[in-house]
Design a protein around this motif. Sequence first.
Motif, PDB file in Angstrom:
ATOM      1  N   ASP A   1      -3.503   6.500   6.372  1.00 56.78           N
ATOM      2  CA  ASP A   1      -3.067   5.108   6.237  1.00 56.78           C
ATOM      3  C   ASP A   1      -3.439   4.356   7.516  1.00 56.78           C
ATOM      4  O   ASP A   1      -3.375   4.914   8.606  1.00 56.78           O
ATOM      5  CB  ASP A   1      -1.553   5.057   5.995  1.00 56.78           C
ATOM      6  N   GLU A   2      -3.814   3.078   7.375  1.00 53.51           N
ATOM      7  CA  GLU A   2      -4.290   2.272   8.505  1.00 53.51           C
ATOM      8  C   GLU A   2      -5.455   2.984   9.192  1.00 53.51           C
ATOM      9  O   GLU A   2      -5.495   3.132  10.421  1.00 53.51           O
ATOM     10  CB  GLU A   2      -3.149   1.995   9.489  1.00 53.51           C
TER      11      GLU A   2
ATOM     12  N   LYS B   1       0.814  -1.223   0.000  1.00 58.36           N
ATOM     13  CA  LYS B   1       0.000   0.000   0.000  1.00 58.36           C
ATOM     14  C   LYS B   1       0.848   1.273   0.000  1.00 58.36           C
ATOM     15  O   LYS B   1       0.498   2.248  -0.661  1.00 58.36           O
ATOM     16  CB  LYS B   1      -0.952   0.004   1.213  1.00 58.36           C
ATOM     17  N   THR B   2       1.954   1.271   0.740  1.00 61.34           N
ATOM     18  CA  THR B   2       2.773   2.485   0.830  1.00 61.34           C
ATOM     19  C   THR B   2       3.218   2.950  -0.559  1.00 61.34           C
ATOM     20  O   THR B   2       3.054   4.115  -0.928  1.00 61.34           O
ATOM     21  CB  THR B   2       4.014   2.250   1.715  1.00 61.34           C
TER      22      THR B   2
HETATM   23 MG    MG Z   1       1.042   0.064   5.242  1.00 62.84          MG
END
Ligand code: MG
Length: 259
Positions: A197-198, A75-76
């Motif tokens: 994110d998260e 994802k990053t």
């Molecule tokens: Mg991540």
Amino acid sequence: QGLDFSTIASIKLCQEGPTRVDPIANFKDAGLHPAMLRNVELAGYEVPTPIQRYCLPAIFLGHDVIGIAQTGSGKTGAYLIPILSKLMGKAKKLAAPRPNPATFQEGVDQPMRAEPLVVVVVPTRELAVQIFNEARKFCYRTMLRPCVVYGGGAARDQEQQLQKGCDVLIATPGRLVHFMEKPQVLTLRRVRYMVIDEADELLDDDWKEQLDKIMSGGEQEEGNLNYMLFSATFPKAARELAKTHLAETHVRLRVGRAG
Ligand code: MG
Ligand code: ADP
């Protein structure tokens, strides 16, 4: 450590949102800035992961994105690679004037406030540092300067880092709101990309109010600010956050193991 591609091969992706994009097959045909393509190669990324195959074109086309995918799915890179690549061609025009870090003298040169173009919000210090290190790799030999702030770290040191200039800010929510309340240190008025994110972990930990504040803090002329929301799961609180802040025409990607 890289990904196990036999695992990746078994991962299926579906597009659920109102907007659909055509996936890319490899990084070379993704239309990346040459500096980014080089940094992707230096990072040892040969093949894009499923979420990267869809997320890159979605962000290049200017869409807001929701990415629901488990840990380890890449994802990053899925958001950092296209966002930073887009900014590489425009950094000179978009970024605030800043001192040269090579010649900056503490106590002599006027400190400047951070006016980041990208803000990434994450739940923990460990994650913030991890994403900061990824951002450093992707920003290598470019105009873009990443910076990281988190709770538990010395606020004074982080403030000094910010005041040397920052284009890409990785932050935990509490510390970010702390600096947002110091306009001589940080302003979000130039932000073009805001990434949560998260998101599920952030909302679990009751950061809802701070997230709303952060996401509204970068509000500018319509169409200038893209929101991205990444999460392992997509609970009600995350859906509500997305509904409030993301464009109706967003791209929604969900990755899950086949079978
Ligand atoms: Mg991540
Ligand atoms: P997630 O955020 O979904 O948990 P990460 O972005 O942290 O996943 O990626 C997990 C690991 O895989 C990291 O070490 C990252 O550098 C690596 N990685 C990501 N994309 C690729 C790729 N296309 N090729 C090789 N390694 C990759």
